[in-house]
Design a protein around this motif. Structure first.
Motif, PDB file in Angstrom:
ATOM      1  N   GLY A 119       0.399  -0.515   0.394  1.00 45.21           N
ATOM      2  CA  GLY A 119      -0.341   0.131  -0.211  1.00 45.21           C
ATOM      3  C   GLY A 119       0.777   1.331   0.085  1.00 45.21           C
TER       4      GLY A 119
ATOM      5  N   ARG B  27       0.909   4.412  -2.700  1.00 43.32           N
ATOM      6  CA  ARG B  27       0.959   5.524  -2.712  1.00 43.32           C
ATOM      7  C   ARG B  27       1.935   6.476  -3.093  1.00 43.32           C
ATOM      8  NH1 ARG B  27      -1.248   3.140   1.553  1.00 43.32           N
ATOM      9  NH2 ARG B  27       0.147   4.167   3.390  1.00 43.32           N
TER      10      ARG B  27
ATOM     11  N   ASP C 157      -4.283   2.921  -9.487  1.00 40.52           N
ATOM     12  CA  ASP C 157      -4.391   3.302  -8.358  1.00 40.52           C
ATOM     13  C   ASP C 157      -5.024   2.245  -7.381  1.00 40.52           C
ATOM     14  OD1 ASP C 157      -6.160   2.886 -10.099  1.00 40.52           O
ATOM     15  OD2 ASP C 157      -7.742   4.143  -9.203  1.00 40.52           O
ATOM     16  N   ALA C 158      -4.321   0.603  -7.834  1.00 40.40           N
ATOM     17  CA  ALA C 158      -5.665  -0.525  -7.310  1.00 40.40           C
ATOM     18  C   ALA C 158      -4.029  -1.859  -7.387  1.00 40.40           C
ATOM     19  CB  ALA C 158      -6.273  -1.255  -7.625  1.00 40.40           C
TER      20      ALA C 158
ATOM     21  N   THR D 244      -6.792  -6.494  -1.655  1.00 42.86           N
ATOM     22  CA  THR D 244      -6.531  -5.179  -2.730  1.00 42.86           C
ATOM     23  C   THR D 244      -6.994  -4.454  -1.655  1.00 42.86           C
ATOM     24  OG1 THR D 244      -8.512  -6.851  -3.733  1.00 42.86           O
ATOM     25  CG2 THR D 244      -8.722  -4.821  -4.847  1.00 42.86           C
ATOM     26  N   LEU D 245      -5.792  -3.429  -2.117  1.00 40.45           N
ATOM     27  CA  LEU D 245      -5.464  -2.110  -1.663  1.00 40.45           C
ATOM     28  C   LEU D 245      -5.702  -1.181  -3.138  1.00 40.45           C
ATOM     29  CD1 LEU D 245      -2.536  -4.191  -0.458  1.00 40.45           C
ATOM     30  CD2 LEU D 245      -3.863  -3.539   0.238  1.00 40.45           C
ATOM     31  N   ARG D 246      -6.045   0.302  -2.497  1.00 38.49           N
ATOM     32  CA  ARG D 246      -5.982   1.214  -3.242  1.00 38.49           C
ATOM     33  C   ARG D 246      -5.801   2.722  -2.773  1.00 38.49           C
ATOM     34  NH1 ARG D 246      -9.821   0.880  -6.758  1.00 38.49           N
ATOM     35  NH2 ARG D 246      -9.522   2.903  -7.493  1.00 38.49           N
ATOM     36  N   GLY D 247      -5.109   2.901  -3.307  1.00 35.23           N
ATOM     37  CA  GLY D 247      -4.223   4.135  -3.301  1.00 35.23           C
ATOM     38  C   GLY D 247      -4.100   5.037  -3.891  1.00 35.23           C
ATOM     39  N   VAL D 248      -4.198   6.333  -4.305  1.00 39.70           N
ATOM     40  CA  VAL D 248      -3.952   7.553  -4.889  1.00 39.70           C
ATOM     41  C   VAL D 248      -2.613   7.643  -5.409  1.00 39.70           C
ATOM     42  CG1 VAL D 248      -4.359   9.513  -5.669  1.00 39.70           C
ATOM     43  CG2 VAL D 248      -6.232   8.833  -5.112  1.00 39.70           C
TER      44      VAL D 248
ATOM     45  N   THR E  76      -0.617  -0.139 -16.396  1.00 33.63           N
ATOM     46  CA  THR E  76      -0.412   0.997 -15.817  1.00 33.63           C
ATOM     47  C   THR E  76      -0.212   2.499 -16.105  1.00 33.63           C
ATOM     48  OG1 THR E  76       1.808  -0.070 -15.280  1.00 33.63           O
ATOM     49  CG2 THR E  76       0.531  -0.461 -13.383  1.00 33.63           C
TER      50      THR E  76
END
Length: 403
Positions: A3, A7, A38-39, A54-58, A211
């Protein structure tokens, strides 16, 4: 860890899977990552039992102090000096650490960042003076958005609209000082996605299709948002879009000012992106090497070739430095020099010139944008390939390097 890497992957995500996989292996597990900008879908297998998260991040690059702190922790884990529990505590400490600089130093950093870039757009004292004001406005809005994160998605639009209004009403009344877009660009450079464009193209060149393609679309969206903000500023002031001509003023800055501008630019980069200030001498040397190589190569083989050679040299030097165990992450070493090559401003100039009705000049800028972005991307990939050790770690046929 995945994560945090996600980010902080604003300059590209090609090393995330490599770092995660080898760190997990050092802790007795197997890990795989399916990544988009973003994931990430992370699967970890221990003694035949698999778990998926599952990870999300800008993706961004605004807390590079965390990237700097992560590398020695990862090295300690991979060398067997740090166990799982201690590594977890170290990672939590990194993620919860406060920014290394207070808000007012970040504000100062953004102002210095824009001031250092101003002579590259127009080497005039008027450009520097206008940027001091407009860059301060941009910095105040950026720091304010840190306090109110819900406004972050529209920050580029708000900043470009505000800068456009002030430029048209205050600084662009005399055409002798250059076109209004050239006066705006340094103050908007902190938000112009030239780095995203180059990173996206480099990912495509390296075979990371998903990506790279998604990041390319995101960069285009940010660029259009800035462009729309400039147009809104014209509409709010009742100014015709024909005012968006792209003519530079005559240079009046001495050579020593141009030389010192890179010191201002690099110091601003450290403060704006939370890079430890002890790295200033090394990063400044890399900036001057990049600028020097680009200048010499441009005289010999033209602007596109000079940019390609400079990107390749920068990538090669930072990759070799990163191979040293105690050296800082490649992203941190690469970033200031990389900013000297990015050309997102060409996209802004092209779009606004088209909006002003200057079709040939606008398309010329956009074509130049595509050409030089590609040159940067291919140069960066070539530099990494040339600087890799004889037997680099490979995954799916692609070269990997350390974080």
């Amino acid at each position: 860890m995945t994560g945090l890497l996600l980010r902080s992957s604003g300059e590209g995500a090609v090393n995330v899977e490599h770092t995660v996989r080898h760190t997990a292996r050092a802790l007795g597990a197997d890990a795989s990552v399916l990544l988009v900008p973003d994931a990430a879908a992370l699967t970890v297998t221990v003694r035949g039992e698999a778990r998926t998260a599952t990870l999300r991040g800008v993706p961004e690059v605004f807390r590079l102090d965390q990237v700097v702190a992560l590398k020695p922790l990862v090295q300690d884990v991979r060398a067997g000096r740090t166990g799982l529990a201690e590594a977890h505590r170290g990672l939590v400490a990194i993620e919860t650490s406060p920014p290394p600089y207070p808000w007012w130093l970040k504000l100062l950093g953004i102002v210095l960042f824009t001031l250092g870039f101003a002579p590259l757009v127009q080497s005039t004292w008027y450009e520097v003076g206008a940027t001091a004001v407009l860059g301060s406005v941009s910095a105040v809005l950026a720091v304010t958005a840190d306090r109110f994160p819900r406004y972050a998605p529209v920050l580029p639009l708000v900043v470009s609209t505000t800068v456009s209004v002030i430029t048209v009403e205050v600084f662009a009344r005399d055409t002798a000082h250059g076109g209004p877009v050239l006066l705006m660009l340094p103050a908007l450079f902190f938000f112009v996605p030239g780095d995203y464009l180059s990173a996206a193209t480099a990912e495509l060149a390296a075979g990371f299709i998903t990506t790279g393609a998604i990041r390319l679309v995101y960069a285009a969206f940010l660029l259009v948002q800035l462009y729309v903000g400039v147009l809104l500023g014209l509409y709010l002031t009742g100014t015709s879009t024909r005012a968006l001509f792209d003519v530079a003023a005559a240079s009046d800055l001495p050579r020593w000012a141009l030389f010192l501008s890179w010191i201002v630019f690099t110091a601003g980069t450290l403060l704006a992106f939370a890079i430890p200030f002890r790295l200033l001498p090394l990063l400044l040397a890399l900036v001057y090497v990049t600028v020097g190589v680009q200048s010499l190569a441009t005289k010999a083989i033209g602007e596109t070739g000079g940019t390609f050679v400079a990107a390749a040299v920068l990538a090669a030097v930072t990759t070799r430095l990163t191979l040293r165990p105690k050296q800082r992450p490649r992203l941190v070493l690469l970033l200031p020099g990389f900013f000297t090559l990015t050309v997102g401003s060409l996209g802004m100039r092209g779009l606004t010139t088209l909006a002003g009705g200057y079709v040939i000049e606008g398309f010329r800028d956009l074509l130049k944008l595509v050409t030089i972005v590609t040159a940067i991307a291919v140069g960066l990939v070539l530099g990494v390939v040339l600087a890799q050790p004889a037997h680099p770690a490979r995954r799916g046929g692609h070269l990997s390097s350390e974080t």
